[in-house]
Design a protein around this motif. Structure first.
Motif, PDB file in Angstrom:
ATOM      1  N   ASP B  65       0.833  -1.208   0.000  1.00  0.00           N
ATOM      2  CA  ASP B  65       0.000   0.000   0.000  1.00  0.00           C
ATOM      3  C   ASP B  65       0.862   1.250   0.000  1.00  0.00           C
ATOM      4  O   ASP B  65       1.924   1.279   0.626  1.00  0.00           O
ATOM      5  N   LEU B  66       0.340   2.250  -0.685  1.00  0.00           N
ATOM      6  CA  LEU B  66       1.000   3.550  -0.714  1.00  0.00           C
ATOM      7  C   LEU B  66      -0.031   4.572  -0.245  1.00  0.00           C
ATOM      8  O   LEU B  66      -1.233   4.389  -0.466  1.00  0.00           O
ATOM      9  N   SER B  67       0.423   5.641   0.395  1.00  0.00           N
ATOM     10  CA  SER B  67      -0.524   6.638   0.925  1.00  0.00           C
ATOM     11  C   SER B  67      -1.165   7.468  -0.193  1.00  0.00           C
ATOM     12  O   SER B  67      -2.173   8.118   0.012  1.00  0.00           O
ATOM     13  N   ARG B  68      -0.559   7.410  -1.399  1.00  0.00           N
ATOM     14  CA  ARG B  68      -1.019   8.289  -2.470  1.00  0.00           C
ATOM     15  C   ARG B  68      -1.061   7.529  -3.803  1.00  0.00           C
ATOM     16  O   ARG B  68      -0.490   6.446  -3.913  1.00  0.00           O
ATOM     17  N   PRO B  69      -1.708   8.123  -4.802  1.00  0.00           N
ATOM     18  CA  PRO B  69      -1.750   7.460  -6.111  1.00  0.00           C
ATOM     19  C   PRO B  69      -0.377   7.486  -6.782  1.00  0.00           C
ATOM     20  O   PRO B  69       0.471   8.329  -6.457  1.00  0.00           O
ATOM     21  N   PHE B  70      -0.166   6.554  -7.688  1.00  0.00           N
ATOM     22  CA  PHE B  70       1.101   6.456  -8.434  1.00  0.00           C
ATOM     23  C   PHE B  70       0.776   5.633  -9.675  1.00  0.00           C
ATOM     24  O   PHE B  70       0.120   4.596  -9.577  1.00  0.00           O
ATOM     25  N   ASP B  71       1.222   6.064 -10.816  1.00  0.00           N
ATOM     26  CA  ASP B  71       0.924   5.297 -12.039  1.00  0.00           C
ATOM     27  C   ASP B  71       1.555   3.898 -11.952  1.00  0.00           C
ATOM     28  O   ASP B  71       2.774   3.782 -11.780  1.00  0.00           O
ATOM     29  N   PRO B  72       0.755   2.827 -12.061  1.00  0.00           N
ATOM     30  CA  PRO B  72       1.277   1.463 -11.859  1.00  0.00           C
ATOM     31  C   PRO B  72       2.338   1.061 -12.883  1.00  0.00           C
ATOM     32  O   PRO B  72       3.278   0.341 -12.548  1.00  0.00           O
ATOM     33  N   PHE B  73       2.182   1.537 -14.114  1.00  0.00           N
ATOM     34  CA  PHE B  73       3.149   1.191 -15.159  1.00  0.00           C
ATOM     35  C   PHE B  73       4.511   1.814 -14.831  1.00  0.00           C
ATOM     36  O   PHE B  73       5.555   1.168 -14.929  1.00  0.00           O
ATOM     37  N   ARG B  74       4.462   3.077 -14.376  1.00  0.00           N
ATOM     38  CA  ARG B  74       5.709   3.746 -13.980  1.00  0.00           C
ATOM     39  C   ARG B  74       6.296   3.094 -12.729  1.00  0.00           C
ATOM     40  O   ARG B  74       7.509   3.012 -12.563  1.00  0.00           O
ATOM     41  N   MET B  75       5.416   2.637 -11.850  1.00  0.00           N
ATOM     42  CA  MET B  75       5.862   1.968 -10.623  1.00  0.00           C
ATOM     43  C   MET B  75       6.689   0.727 -10.966  1.00  0.00           C
ATOM     44  O   MET B  75       7.768   0.507 -10.392  1.00  0.00           O
ATOM     45  N   ALA B  76       6.187  -0.089 -11.896  1.00  0.00           N
ATOM     46  CA  ALA B  76       6.914  -1.311 -12.285  1.00  0.00           C
ATOM     47  C   ALA B  76       8.311  -0.953 -12.796  1.00  0.00           C
ATOM     48  O   ALA B  76       9.316  -1.541 -12.369  1.00  0.00           O
ATOM     49  N   GLY B  77       8.373   0.019 -13.675  1.00  0.00           N
ATOM     50  CA  GLY B  77       9.667   0.420 -14.241  1.00  0.00           C
ATOM     51  C   GLY B  77      10.616   0.961 -13.182  1.00  0.00           C
ATOM     52  O   GLY B  77      11.804   0.640 -13.164  1.00  0.00           O
ATOM     53  N   ALA B  78      10.068   1.781 -12.260  1.00  0.00           N
ATOM     54  CA  ALA B  78      10.908   2.390 -11.226  1.00  0.00           C
ATOM     55  C   ALA B  78      11.405   1.337 -10.230  1.00  0.00           C
ATOM     56  O   ALA B  78      12.567   1.357  -9.811  1.00  0.00           O
ATOM     57  N   LEU B  79      10.529   0.391  -9.856  1.00  0.00           N
ATOM     58  CA  LEU B  79      10.958  -0.684  -8.947  1.00  0.00           C
ATOM     59  C   LEU B  79      12.055  -1.519  -9.608  1.00  0.00           C
ATOM     60  O   LEU B  79      13.073  -1.842  -8.975  1.00  0.00           O
ATOM     61  N   ASN B  80      11.861  -1.859 -10.877  1.00  0.00           N
ATOM     62  CA  ASN B  80      12.874  -2.649 -11.588  1.00  0.00           C
ATOM     63  C   ASN B  80      14.206  -1.915 -11.669  1.00  0.00           C
ATOM     64  O   ASN B  80      15.270  -2.520 -11.512  1.00  0.00           O
ATOM     65  N   ALA B  81      14.146  -0.604 -11.907  1.00  0.00           N
ATOM     66  CA  ALA B  81      15.387   0.180 -11.989  1.00  0.00           C
ATOM     67  C   ALA B  81      16.124   0.136 -10.647  1.00  0.00           C
ATOM     68  O   ALA B  81      17.343  -0.050 -10.599  1.00  0.00           O
ATOM     69  N   HIS B  82      15.366   0.280  -9.549  1.00  0.00           N
ATOM     70  CA  HIS B  82      15.998   0.232  -8.224  1.00  0.00           C
ATOM     71  C   HIS B  82      16.542  -1.162  -7.916  1.00  0.00           C
ATOM     72  O   HIS B  82      17.639  -1.290  -7.366  1.00  0.00           O
TER      73      HIS B  82
END
Lengths: 250, 250
Positions: B65-82
Motif C-alpha cells: 500500500d502507498l498513501s497516495r496514487p502512483f501510475d502502476p506502469f511507472r511503478m513497475a519500471g521504477a521498482l525494476n530500476a531500483h
C-alpha cells in the motif's frame, strides 16, 4: 593411439570462448587440464566450432587423442569429476572411442545454433547472461519472413566480424527460423559452417526488423552491400547457444 | 490509500526465501527497499506464498500500500530500476492497482509449483542452482502413477517440515503430474495451499519411486503413517519454482 569424441555442454559466462587464450580462462584449457588430471598426458582438444566469450554450448562436439586405451564411459565420469572439482561450468555429456580419421572440426558437415531473446520490459533474473532481453515489442513473424532473405548461398561480408579468419565470405545458410513462445523469441540457424559473428550479426539485424526499425528491403540492402559498415546491430553473446554438430553417417 | 498488486520473478539462489530475515538477504527486504527508493514510503510487501532459501519464482503475486496514487506502469519500471541498481535478481513483471480488500496471501485461492529434475550422469552447467540432478535413471511414468496416491484430501504430516506453522496438516492436493521431456523430468503440483516443504517432500519420495527404491505401496505407507520420520527424502530447493497464484475472478 586412441581417439575420443566428446559431447560437451557449458555455460559460456565464465569463459573467453572455446579456444585457449593466454590471459583468460577458456573451455579448451579447462578440458585439457582435466584430461591431464585423468590421464597424465598432455592432450590437445579440438572442437567442431570455436565460440566467442559468453557463448554457450548445449552439445558441442570435440575430440582428443590418448597414447593408450581407456574406457570411454569411465573417461566421461573422470573428466566431469575433474572439471567439477576445479569449479568449471563444463560437462561431458558423452564420450566414445572413434576412428583415427574422425575430426571434430574437419569431419563436421553441419552446425546449428539457437539464439534466445526474452521480449519484455522487466529485467532478467533467472536468465541473466543466458538470453538477450529486448524491451520493445518485436514481431517474430516479420523477423521470420525477413530471415528467409538470408537463407541460401550468399556473400555474408556484412554479417562477418573483421576478425573472421575464414578464407571466403561466401556461405550457404540452410535454415534461419524465428518463432515466438510466449515472451520468448527463439531463432534457429543451420549451415555447413558459419563466419565469425555471423549468427549474432544476423540476429541483431532481424531484431531491428522485429522492432520495425528496418524493413525487409533494408535487410536485403545490407546483405547486397557486402559491407560490414552496413550491419544494423551485432546481438550480444548472452543468447547464443551452439546446439548441434553433424557428422557423416550419424 | 492505493494498493498495488505485483507479479514477481526471482532467482532464489541469493536469497533466504521471500520473508525478511535479520541476518540474510530476502526478496521481501529487497522489494521494500526498492519501494522506499521509488516512493520515500516505508511499505510492507505481502506475497501469496512464502518460499524457502534457494526456491525460485516465475510469477509470485504480492501487494503493498502507498498513501497516495502512483501510475502502476511507472511503478513497475521504477521498482525494476531500483532492484537492478542494487544488484538484485528480482523483477517486477506486472504492477496494477487493486481494491483495498485484495490481499496477495488471504485472497489467494490456488497455488502452483513446478519442480525441475535433470536426469543424467553429467553435472549441471547452465542449470546450476536451478534444477535437481539425479544421476540414476528415473522412471517418470512410475512417478506419475505413484503421485496420484497423494492427490486428494489427506493428512500430509509425513510431508511437512517440523517448522511448518500451518494450523492443520490436512490439505487437498488438486494435481501432481510428472512428465519427462528428454533428460528433464518436470513435476507440477497444484493446491489451494501447501504445507512447509510439502512439494519438496513429495518430490523427494517420488524420486525414490522413480529410482525403484520405493514402491507405490511404500509411498502409501509413508502417507498413512502421518509421521515425518517416515519421509523418504526431501528434495533440494534448487529445482523448485513458484509458478502461479490464483485469485477469484481471474
Amino acid at each position: 593411439m586412441t581417439r575420443f569424441a566428446l559431447t560437451l555442454e557449458w555455460n559460456g559466462v565464465p569463459y573467453a570462448g572455446f579456444q585457449r587464450q593466454s590471459h583468460a580462462p577458456s573451455v579448451q584449457q579447462a578440458l585439457e587440464e582435466a584430461a591431464f588430471g585423468v590421464t597424465g598426458e598432455d592432450v590437445r582438444v579440438h572442437a567442431s566450432g570455436r565460440t566467442d566469450t559468453g557463448v554457450h554450448a548445449l552439445a558441442m562436439r570435440a575430440h582428443f587423442d590418448l597414447s593408450r586405451p581407456f574406457d570411454p564411459f569411465r573417461m566421461a565420469g573422470a573428466l566431469n569429476a575433474h572439471l567439477l572439482k576445479a569449479g568449471h561450468a563444463i560437462a561431458v555429456l558423452d564420450c566414445r572411442e572413434v576412428a583415427d580419421d574422425w575430426h571434430a572440426r574437419f569431419s563436421c558437415i553441419g552446425r546449428a545454433y539457437e539464439y534466445r531473446i526474452v521480449n519484455r520490459r522487466a529485467p532478467l533474473t533467472l536468465d541473466v547472461g543466458k538470453a538477450w532481453r529486448i524491451s520493445r515489442p518485436i514481431d517474430a513473424q516479420a523477423m521470420h519472413d525477413a530471415a528467409q532473405v538470408l537463407v541460401g548461398h550468399h556473400d555474408f561480408t556484412t554479417f562477418r566480424s573483421v576478425h573472421c579468419q575464414s578464407a571466403s565470405p561466401v556461405k550457404t545458410l540452410d535454415r534461419l527460423d524465428v518463432r515466438r513462445e510466449g515472451e520468448r523469441v527463439v531463432i534457429e540457424a543451420a549451415a555447413r559452417s558459419f563466419l565469425h559473428h555471423q549468427v549474432r550479426s544476423m540476429v541483431g539485424c532481424l531484431a531491428m526488423v522485429g522492432q520495425g526499425q528496418w524493413s525487409c528491403a533494408d535487410l536485403v540492402s545490407a546483405l547486397e552491400a557486402k559491407d560490414r559498415c552496413k550491419l544494423g546491430l551485432n546481438a550480444p553473446p548472452d543468447g547464443l547457444y551452439f546446439v548441434k554438430a553433424v557428422y557423416p553417417g550419424e
